[in-house]
Design an enzyme around this catalytic site. Structure first.
Site, mmCIF file in Angstrom:
data_model
loop_
_atom_site.group_PDB
_atom_site.id
_atom_site.type_symbol
_atom_site.label_atom_id
_atom_site.label_comp_id
_atom_site.label_asym_id
_atom_site.label_seq_id
_atom_site.Cartn_x
_atom_site.Cartn_y
_atom_site.Cartn_z
ATOM 1 N N THR A 139 11.532 -7.398 -11.620
ATOM 2 C CA THR A 139 10.928 -8.697 -11.668
ATOM 3 C C THR A 139 9.959 -8.976 -10.831
ATOM 4 O O THR A 139 9.939 -8.637 -9.480
ATOM 5 C CB THR A 139 12.250 -9.943 -11.642
ATOM 6 O OG1 THR A 139 12.990 -9.710 -12.658
ATOM 7 C CG2 THR A 139 11.371 -11.166 -11.779
ATOM 8 N N CYS A 185 5.136 5.340 20.987
ATOM 9 C CA CYS A 185 6.334 5.831 21.722
ATOM 10 C C CYS A 185 7.358 6.221 20.772
ATOM 11 O O CYS A 185 7.954 5.080 20.455
ATOM 12 C CB CYS A 185 6.622 4.777 22.875
ATOM 13 S SG CYS A 185 7.452 5.206 24.105
ATOM 14 N N SER A 228 -3.581 -3.109 -0.586
ATOM 15 C CA SER A 228 -2.449 -3.952 -0.009
ATOM 16 C C SER A 228 -2.962 -5.214 0.374
ATOM 17 O O SER A 228 -3.942 -5.476 1.181
ATOM 18 C CB SER A 228 -1.993 -3.027 1.269
ATOM 19 O OG SER A 228 -1.052 -3.961 1.982
ATOM 20 N N GLN A 272 -7.730 0.050 3.785
ATOM 21 C CA GLN A 272 -8.649 -0.436 4.723
ATOM 22 C C GLN A 272 -9.748 -0.995 4.085
ATOM 23 O O GLN A 272 -10.746 -1.667 4.881
ATOM 24 C CB GLN A 272 -8.608 0.556 5.832
ATOM 25 C CG GLN A 272 -7.508 0.784 6.553
ATOM 26 C CD GLN A 272 -7.028 -0.330 7.429
ATOM 27 O OE1 GLN A 272 -7.705 -1.284 7.995
ATOM 28 N NE2 GLN A 272 -5.621 -0.466 7.891
ATOM 29 N N GLY A 294 0.877 -1.323 -0.156
ATOM 30 C CA GLY A 294 0.030 0.151 -0.071
ATOM 31 C C GLY A 294 0.834 1.355 -0.176
ATOM 32 O O GLY A 294 0.653 2.152 -0.666
ATOM 33 N N THR A 295 1.946 1.457 0.843
ATOM 34 C CA THR A 295 2.991 2.385 0.932
ATOM 35 C C THR A 295 3.448 2.725 -0.642
ATOM 36 O O THR A 295 3.338 3.815 -0.983
ATOM 37 C CB THR A 295 4.105 2.136 1.764
ATOM 38 O OG1 THR A 295 3.366 2.009 3.150
ATOM 39 C CG2 THR A 295 4.998 3.370 1.917
ATOM 40 N N HIS A 316 -1.845 -7.571 2.585
ATOM 41 C CA HIS A 316 -1.766 -8.244 4.050
ATOM 42 C C HIS A 316 -3.019 -7.639 4.757
ATOM 43 O O HIS A 316 -3.113 -7.908 5.911
ATOM 44 C CB HIS A 316 -0.359 -8.049 4.734
ATOM 45 C CG HIS A 316 -0.116 -6.469 4.951
ATOM 46 N ND1 HIS A 316 -0.199 -5.899 6.306
ATOM 47 C CD2 HIS A 316 0.066 -5.356 4.552
ATOM 48 C CE1 HIS A 316 0.168 -4.750 6.686
ATOM 49 N NE2 HIS A 316 0.286 -4.317 5.302
HETATM 50 N N1 PLP Z 1 -2.892 3.151 3.729
HETATM 51 C C1 PLP Z 1 -3.509 2.795 5.054
HETATM 52 C C2 PLP Z 1 -4.666 3.522 5.233
HETATM 53 C C3 PLP Z 1 -3.051 1.885 5.857
HETATM 54 O O1 PLP Z 1 -3.685 1.543 6.823
HETATM 55 C C4 PLP Z 1 -1.701 1.260 5.450
HETATM 56 C C5 PLP Z 1 -1.119 0.238 6.502
HETATM 57 O O2 PLP Z 1 -1.395 0.199 7.834
HETATM 58 C C6 PLP Z 1 -0.947 1.730 4.355
HETATM 59 C C7 PLP Z 1 -1.602 2.674 3.401
HETATM 60 C C8 PLP Z 1 0.468 1.124 4.024
HETATM 61 O O3 PLP Z 1 -0.031 -0.078 3.524
HETATM 62 P P1 PLP Z 1 1.221 -1.298 3.451
HETATM 63 O O4 PLP Z 1 1.467 -1.734 4.938
HETATM 64 O O5 PLP Z 1 0.983 -2.398 2.610
HETATM 65 O O6 PLP Z 1 2.531 -0.743 2.783
#
Ligand code: PLP
Length: 392
Positions: A237, A326, A199, A179, A71-72, A201
């Site tokens: 790849t 933290c 994403s 989400q 996702g990032t 996971h």
């Molecule tokens: N965006 C949202 C709303 C998320 O909750 C998350 C993960 O917590 C991400 C992006 C990032 O996804 P990833 O963990 O696959 O990089």
């Protein structure tokens, strides 16, 4: 000891069916999908099957799906890619104060390069007002990026209404759907988005694989250069086993959505919320009462710290999460809880419980039976004890 996992928004367990589907792609079917021999071509077919499954879940064309490392990366690609490709047209981007750091930090990075970013406020439930988006758009706006649902408080944003405003202005619209993908029905055409991040996971697929839905014709530059993979959009790849896994996870998610399985998660979540609110004093529910993710429950318990709740719950075998993090010895309150108007001392006492497909009613009952005792003990130790005693 019983172990209970109520942190499904952080990550989900990879479905055993997904693992079985992935397994052969590590050592039996190991060809490079870019090779012309049969080893490679068999694998290429499975990658394309996975792409179709992802596209099918959101009403997209398979050619509009670009696989990423999660996702990032999908968020970074959408935001930086649009900014760099369209900077001759303008340098203004609109987002919200409650986005995930993958979005916020990408925007802050662009700010340092001279882009102007508007961070829209939210109401007490975490909702963005489409009118605010309309007012913020200028002739220099090139992108609006607003999350589909918030990862902390679970609020589902009015994406369709926002897209109507954004489309009228002829601006690109991205939504972080990490989400919601696989958890609630999504159709990219109904939502009216040009880009959507997901994403693996977060919906019972593997870690480290995700995708960006990229509407045909969107003007974007690449984040990663190299080979011609992903139709010249994302070099490297392919993570074949991961892609096969996310495809299977999407297929299973579609089945669950067709069977309305999220309704059972909503029922358990509502029970969890109701019992906690009834049994414990000085607690507030964060997020919207109805417009929220099926599994999300987020509370603030006054006079205690989130971290201490997490540790106490962990000692009871329960995994949960809190908005406070933290960092270098000092507690920072969640930017999301501050944005919905909570004072820092209240925001520090947050607890996020996120249910998934494998949580049971028995687990919810166990949680609601032990939490009041934990809160009572922590309040008795709290430095704010006197305030608490005064309220009783
Ligand atoms: N965006 C949202 C709303 C998320 O909750 C998350 C993960 O917590 C991400 C992006 C990032 O996804 P990833 O963990 O696959 O990089």
């Amino acid at each position: 000891m019983k172990r209970i996992y109520m942190d499904n928004a952080a990550t989900t367990s990879t479905d055993i069916e997904v693992v079985k589907t992935m397994n052969p792609y590590f050592s039996l079917k190991y060809g490079n999908p870019n090779s012309i021999h049969s080893f490679g071509q068999e694998v290429r077919e499975t990658v394309e099957e996975a792409r179709k499954k992802i596209a099918y879940l959101i009403g997209a064309n398979p050619s509009e799906i670009v696989f990423t490392a999660g996702g990032t990366e999908a968020d970074n690609y959408a935001i930086k890619g649009i900014a760099w490709a369209n900077q001759k047209k303008g340098n203004h981007i609109i987002t919200s104060k409650i986005e995930h750091h993958a979005v916020l930090h990408s925007c802050q990075f662009l700010e340092k390069q001279g882009f102007k970013i508007t961070y829209l406020p939210v109401d007490k439930y975490g909702l963005i007002d489409p009118e605010d988006v309309k007012k913020a758009i200028t002739y220099k706006t090139i992108l609006v990026t607003i999350m589909h649902a918030n990862n902390e408080i679970g609020t589902i944003e009015p994406i369709k209404e926002i897209s109507e405003v954004v489309k009228k202005a002829g601006v690109y619209f991205h939504t972080d759907s990490v989400q919601t993908f696989g958890h609630i029905p999504i159709n990219v055409n109904d939502l009216g988005v040009d880009m959507l991040s997901m994403s693996g996971h977060k919906f019972y697929g593997p870690n480290g694989v995700g995708a960006l839905y990229l509407r045909k014709g969107t003007k974007i530059v690449n984040l990663i250069d190299g080979g011609a993979q992903e139709k010249n959009r994302r070099a490297g790849t392919e993570n074949v086993a991961g892609i096969v896994g996310i495809g299977k996870a999407a297929e299973l998610a579609k089945e669950r959505l067709n069977q309305g399985k999220e309704k059972e998660i909503i029922r358990l979540r509502n029970k969890l919320i109701k019992e906690i609110m009834n049994k414990i004093e000085n607690v507030r529910l964060n997020g919207h009462p109805a417009k929220r993710l099926p599994g999300n429950a987020n509370f603030c318990f006054e006079f205690i710290e989130g971290e201490s709740m997490l540790l106490s719950l962990d000692m009871e075998g329960i995994a949960a999460s809190s908005g406070s993090a933290c960092t270098s010895g000092s507690l920072t309150a969640s930017h999301v809880l501050l944005a919905i108007g909570l004072p820092p001392e209240i925001a520090h006492g947050s607890l996020r419980l996120t249910l998934g497909k494998d949580n049971t009613e028995e687990e919810v009952d166990y949680m609601t039976s032990i939490l009041p005792e934990i809160i009572k003990k922590l309040r008795a130790l709290s430095p704010f004890k006197e305030n608490w005693e005064g309220l009783k």
